[in-house]
Design a protein around this motif. Sequence first.
Motif, PDB file in Angstrom:
ATOM      1  N   LEU A 162      -6.381  40.788 -11.920  1.00  0.00           N
ATOM      2  CA  LEU A 162      -6.192  39.238 -10.960  1.00  0.00           C
ATOM      3  C   LEU A 162      -7.414  38.505 -11.635  1.00  0.00           C
ATOM      4  O   LEU A 162      -7.336  37.227 -11.697  1.00  0.00           O
ATOM      5  CB  LEU A 162      -6.086  39.744  -9.827  1.00  0.00           C
ATOM      6  CG  LEU A 162      -4.746  40.246  -9.240  1.00  0.00           C
ATOM      7  CD1 LEU A 162      -4.851  40.588  -7.752  1.00  0.00           C
ATOM      8  CD2 LEU A 162      -3.665  38.982  -9.551  1.00  0.00           C
ATOM      9  N   ARG A 165      -7.620  36.982 -14.891  1.00  0.00           N
ATOM     10  CA  ARG A 165      -6.537  35.955 -15.146  1.00  0.00           C
ATOM     11  C   ARG A 165      -7.225  34.788 -14.837  1.00  0.00           C
ATOM     12  O   ARG A 165      -6.887  33.423 -15.078  1.00  0.00           O
ATOM     13  CB  ARG A 165      -5.281  36.000 -14.324  1.00  0.00           C
ATOM     14  CG  ARG A 165      -4.361  37.287 -15.052  1.00  0.00           C
ATOM     15  CD  ARG A 165      -3.286  37.549 -14.062  1.00  0.00           C
ATOM     16  NE  ARG A 165      -2.740  38.836 -14.435  1.00  0.00           N
ATOM     17  CZ  ARG A 165      -1.675  39.421 -13.815  1.00  0.00           C
ATOM     18  NH1 ARG A 165      -1.445  38.948 -12.513  1.00  0.00           N
ATOM     19  NH2 ARG A 165      -1.180  40.540 -14.073  1.00  0.00           N
ATOM     20  N   GLN A 166      -8.219  34.770 -13.733  1.00  0.00           N
ATOM     21  CA  GLN A 166      -8.823  33.554 -12.958  1.00  0.00           C
ATOM     22  C   GLN A 166     -10.274  33.393 -13.840  1.00  0.00           C
ATOM     23  O   GLN A 166     -11.031  32.702 -13.044  1.00  0.00           O
ATOM     24  CB  GLN A 166      -8.871  33.720 -11.582  1.00  0.00           C
ATOM     25  CG  GLN A 166      -7.640  33.967 -11.018  1.00  0.00           C
ATOM     26  CD  GLN A 166      -6.571  32.745 -10.891  1.00  0.00           C
ATOM     27  OE1 GLN A 166      -7.012  31.662 -11.240  1.00  0.00           O
ATOM     28  NE2 GLN A 166      -5.228  32.760 -10.854  1.00  0.00           N
ATOM     29  N   ILE A 272      -9.708  37.655  -4.650  1.00  0.00           N
ATOM     30  CA  ILE A 272     -10.218  37.052  -5.867  1.00  0.00           C
ATOM     31  C   ILE A 272     -10.373  35.596  -5.369  1.00  0.00           C
ATOM     32  O   ILE A 272     -11.232  35.006  -5.867  1.00  0.00           O
ATOM     33  CB  ILE A 272      -9.157  37.278  -6.833  1.00  0.00           C
ATOM     34  CG1 ILE A 272      -8.990  38.701  -7.599  1.00  0.00           C
ATOM     35  CG2 ILE A 272      -9.311  36.596  -8.198  1.00  0.00           C
ATOM     36  CD1 ILE A 272     -10.351  39.132  -7.830  1.00  0.00           C
ATOM     37  N   ASP A 273      -9.310  35.203  -4.659  1.00  0.00           N
ATOM     38  CA  ASP A 273      -9.331  33.833  -4.247  1.00  0.00           C
ATOM     39  C   ASP A 273     -10.780  33.481  -3.423  1.00  0.00           C
ATOM     40  O   ASP A 273     -11.519  32.456  -3.620  1.00  0.00           O
ATOM     41  CB  ASP A 273      -8.318  33.474  -3.290  1.00  0.00           C
ATOM     42  CG  ASP A 273      -6.969  33.197  -4.010  1.00  0.00           C
ATOM     43  OD1 ASP A 273      -7.242  32.980  -5.185  1.00  0.00           O
ATOM     44  OD2 ASP A 273      -6.103  33.352  -3.329  1.00  0.00           O
ATOM     45  N   ARG A 276     -13.760  33.893  -6.022  1.00  0.00           N
ATOM     46  CA  ARG A 276     -14.051  32.797  -6.804  1.00  0.00           C
ATOM     47  C   ARG A 276     -14.725  31.616  -6.040  1.00  0.00           C
ATOM     48  O   ARG A 276     -15.614  30.883  -6.432  1.00  0.00           O
ATOM     49  CB  ARG A 276     -12.595  32.267  -7.316  1.00  0.00           C
ATOM     50  CG  ARG A 276     -12.179  33.258  -8.131  1.00  0.00           C
ATOM     51  CD  ARG A 276     -10.673  32.353  -8.764  1.00  0.00           C
ATOM     52  NE  ARG A 276     -10.875  31.508  -9.499  1.00  0.00           N
ATOM     53  CZ  ARG A 276      -9.969  30.386  -9.497  1.00  0.00           C
ATOM     54  NH1 ARG A 276      -8.788  30.681  -9.082  1.00  0.00           N
ATOM     55  NH2 ARG A 276     -10.082  29.435 -10.633  1.00  0.00           N
ATOM     56  N   ASN A 409      -4.433  22.815 -12.498  1.00  0.00           N
ATOM     57  CA  ASN A 409      -4.716  23.280 -13.839  1.00  0.00           C
ATOM     58  C   ASN A 409      -5.015  21.909 -14.568  1.00  0.00           C
ATOM     59  O   ASN A 409      -5.492  22.068 -15.614  1.00  0.00           O
ATOM     60  CB  ASN A 409      -3.637  23.780 -14.794  1.00  0.00           C
ATOM     61  CG  ASN A 409      -3.249  25.427 -14.109  1.00  0.00           C
ATOM     62  OD1 ASN A 409      -4.145  26.099 -13.765  1.00  0.00           O
ATOM     63  ND2 ASN A 409      -1.947  25.631 -14.087  1.00  0.00           N
ATOM     64  N   HIS A 414     -10.364  21.171 -13.126  1.00  0.00           N
ATOM     65  CA  HIS A 414     -11.322  21.864 -13.676  1.00  0.00           C
ATOM     66  C   HIS A 414     -12.896  21.221 -13.370  1.00  0.00           C
ATOM     67  O   HIS A 414     -13.986  21.899 -13.347  1.00  0.00           O
ATOM     68  CB  HIS A 414     -11.178  21.953 -15.166  1.00  0.00           C
ATOM     69  CG  HIS A 414     -10.201  22.711 -15.619  1.00  0.00           C
ATOM     70  ND1 HIS A 414     -10.152  24.219 -15.431  1.00  0.00           N
ATOM     71  CD2 HIS A 414      -8.853  22.613 -16.275  1.00  0.00           C
ATOM     72  CE1 HIS A 414      -8.846  24.748 -15.907  1.00  0.00           C
ATOM     73  NE2 HIS A 414      -8.096  23.584 -16.515  1.00  0.00           N
ATOM     74  N   TRP A 417     -13.881  22.494 -10.081  1.00  0.00           N
ATOM     75  CA  TRP A 417     -14.599  23.817  -9.806  1.00  0.00           C
ATOM     76  C   TRP A 417     -16.110  23.572 -10.514  1.00  0.00           C
ATOM     77  O   TRP A 417     -16.864  24.350  -9.992  1.00  0.00           O
ATOM     78  CB  TRP A 417     -13.570  24.614 -10.901  1.00  0.00           C
ATOM     79  CG  TRP A 417     -12.590  25.524 -10.265  1.00  0.00           C
ATOM     80  CD1 TRP A 417     -11.429  25.093 -10.389  1.00  0.00           C
ATOM     81  CD2 TRP A 417     -12.610  26.378  -9.197  1.00  0.00           C
ATOM     82  NE1 TRP A 417     -10.543  25.869  -9.549  1.00  0.00           N
ATOM     83  CE2 TRP A 417     -11.444  26.741  -8.793  1.00  0.00           C
ATOM     84  CE3 TRP A 417     -13.758  27.187  -8.687  1.00  0.00           C
ATOM     85  CZ2 TRP A 417     -10.928  27.854  -8.060  1.00  0.00           C
ATOM     86  CZ3 TRP A 417     -13.575  28.198  -7.722  1.00  0.00           C
ATOM     87  CH2 TRP A 417     -12.107  28.599  -7.265  1.00  0.00           C
ATOM     88  N   TYR A 424      -7.226  25.139  -5.546  1.00  0.00           N
ATOM     89  CA  TYR A 424      -6.088  26.105  -5.558  1.00  0.00           C
ATOM     90  C   TYR A 424      -4.661  25.449  -5.685  1.00  0.00           C
ATOM     91  O   TYR A 424      -4.736  24.429  -5.281  1.00  0.00           O
ATOM     92  CB  TYR A 424      -6.144  27.033  -4.359  1.00  0.00           C
ATOM     93  CG  TYR A 424      -7.571  27.928  -4.275  1.00  0.00           C
ATOM     94  CD1 TYR A 424      -7.663  29.220  -4.626  1.00  0.00           C
ATOM     95  CD2 TYR A 424      -8.581  27.353  -3.525  1.00  0.00           C
ATOM     96  CE1 TYR A 424      -8.903  29.822  -4.503  1.00  0.00           C
ATOM     97  CE2 TYR A 424      -9.470  27.956  -3.503  1.00  0.00           C
ATOM     98  CZ  TYR A 424      -9.958  29.124  -4.045  1.00  0.00           C
ATOM     99  OH  TYR A 424     -11.046  29.803  -3.906  1.00  0.00           O
ATOM    100  N   ASP A 425      -3.770  25.965  -6.224  1.00  0.00           N
ATOM    101  CA  ASP A 425      -2.469  25.521  -6.265  1.00  0.00           C
ATOM    102  C   ASP A 425      -1.526  25.624  -4.919  1.00  0.00           C
ATOM    103  O   ASP A 425      -0.555  24.771  -5.001  1.00  0.00           O
ATOM    104  CB  ASP A 425      -1.753  26.310  -7.302  1.00  0.00           C
ATOM    105  CG  ASP A 425      -1.374  27.710  -6.848  1.00  0.00           C
ATOM    106  OD1 ASP A 425      -1.852  28.433  -5.977  1.00  0.00           O
ATOM    107  OD2 ASP A 425      -0.459  28.411  -7.513  1.00  0.00           O
TER     108      ASP A 425
END
Length: 671
Positions: A162, A165-166, A272-273, A276, A409, A414, A417, A424-425
């Motif tokens: 996971l 992927r991030q 993971i959230d 990050r 995305n 970006h 971040w 987040y989505d």
Amino acid sequence: MRRLGVFRDPASVAVVGASDNRSKWGYWLASGALTGAHRRRVDLVNRRGGVVCGRPCATNLAELDAVPELVVLCVPADHVPDVVAEGLSLGVKGFLGITAGVADEPKLAQRIRAGGARLVGANSLGIVDTATDLRLAWGSFTPGPLAIVSQSGQVGSELALLGARQGLGISRFVSLGNASDVTATELLADLADHESTRVVAVYLENFANGMALVEALRAIDKPKLLLTVGGSAASTRLARSHTGSLTSPLDVVDAACRAAGVARVRTPAELIDVARAVLATRPPRGNRVAIIGDSGGQCGIAADVAHAHDLHVPQFSQDIGVDLPAQAAQHNPVDLAGAGEQDLANYALVTEAVLRSEDVDAAVLTGYFGRYGLDIPVIADREIAVAQRIGEIAATTGKPVLVHSMGPNSATAHALWAAGVPTYDRIEPAVTALTGLAALGRPAELPLPYQARPIGVLPDGYWETRQVLVDVGFPRGLVVRRREDLDHARRLTSPYVLKAGWLEHKSEAGGVRTGLSTLERLAEAFDEMAARLGPGEYVVEEQDTRPDTVEILVGARRDPDFGPLVVVGAGGTETELHHDIATELAPVSPATAREMLGRLRCAKLLHGWRGRPPVDLDGLADLVHRVSLLVAASPLVGELELNPVRVGPDGPVAVDALIIGTRPHKEARRA
């Protein structure tokens, strides 16, 4: 605690059970070990010899030109003891046990320790340290700042995947397996000076020797995230006090997390959230959050999600001072009501205004921001500039901003971040990440000394319990064994309370009578109760008739893993019905005790409700503090409960008490 360098950066590695078959563990361990061949000696061993990954294999450890420091055990279970014996005779310092089902594994681990070596596993999914090019596990691992210590190899692998992927790579990965020798506590302590690790992720299913684990986690000056499961409720079913039955395994784990400065998450994705977010921004100073959006519906949903995660969405104490449309909401949540679409700069203006407020510690931006540039490319650069400005505002105010964007995305996302604004989505991970940040921002209380005289002998019955708890205020009372003893009750002030002092739970057994206004009524109650319950030690007390009191439970118990705990909650005969409690590791300071009381749903009653005066919170917090010191200093005490404690404006009075010993042969002593 012995150092574990052999599992971090060994000088040499031998993979026993190496294979050229990609479907076998032996292949992944051999090929992974060879990625570090530029740094350390790597030997491959297969009892049939042959060539693996282009390297010739020895048939046993004794054939090697040099003794390996670390040996990876990937042979059939019945061969493991022989390989270990051979390795110990040669002077091997560490074993990584991949093989499952090894017979008498605890004895094998003891043999390894006695031989001056250590074992990770068995039944481990492997070890990876990307900083030292140590790769002894199935699969591939992207280098990065996240260390994973996992009791479950598959959960650890899921976290790594996971994260990858991030874009979040691994600094260190250790699968504990059966943990027959090296423990999670030792592996976590070994991360304290691991330079490439910036965030620590832990998955555990049990917490043996929990206090040592807390100390190891507390010593790691890095963000720490814990994933666990609910655990068994069996221990709570065995409890004989309200305190014991109400505190779940997760209540205890959460208390340990607060003591160790750890944020607990519920799923691998949440971990993971949060990880990050931790790497992108700073924790808030509290849990007060401003919600900002250009849609009333999304703002309302965000506020509900925040509330469900125990974040507070306060109303602003004054106008935020931004010129918005008349239909906009400016009291929190802030609904721009189309002003964001009219001018993207309004997103930054409102964000700055709310973060300048003393009413909030963080902000969540929810909705369409981040997608405007996708739909209208000519304003993409403008949206990116606003995103960068939001990052500057967060950095300047020292308050984090997290974003839920419908364009997660996009170039703007970006840019967010990159500017230190986690994006987040969906609203759920954004709020979850903020909740984790808030937990990490909470200052952990330093351990308090056990400054209390321990209970050396367990009391026998309520009256003795009162004498033991000398620092607890009880009503005046006396012991009654025969009807004639009731004459001494003349020294007390009516109304009276009569109790069967040997019963644990008096109300359920009809062992308590209150409101006895005269000595005659007291005598009648005694006759009836003695006829029904039999002879024993009865207690007569003055009934606490003070007005404006609130009934609170103050309890403590000794957890088999984490040791002494202190619990506060809504008290009285409906304690289990309310299930309104707060738990911390004991002892606690008066300040922490007050914070615990403030977490209760019934806290408003303590501050005065519907015109009633507030109770003596300082006195109640001091009582909680003293109870926590007492149980921490008294290893004989398994459970201690004051329920209810009636607290009013002039202080707390305990009107029932229970002490249960830790030893099975000790019977409960109930007030």
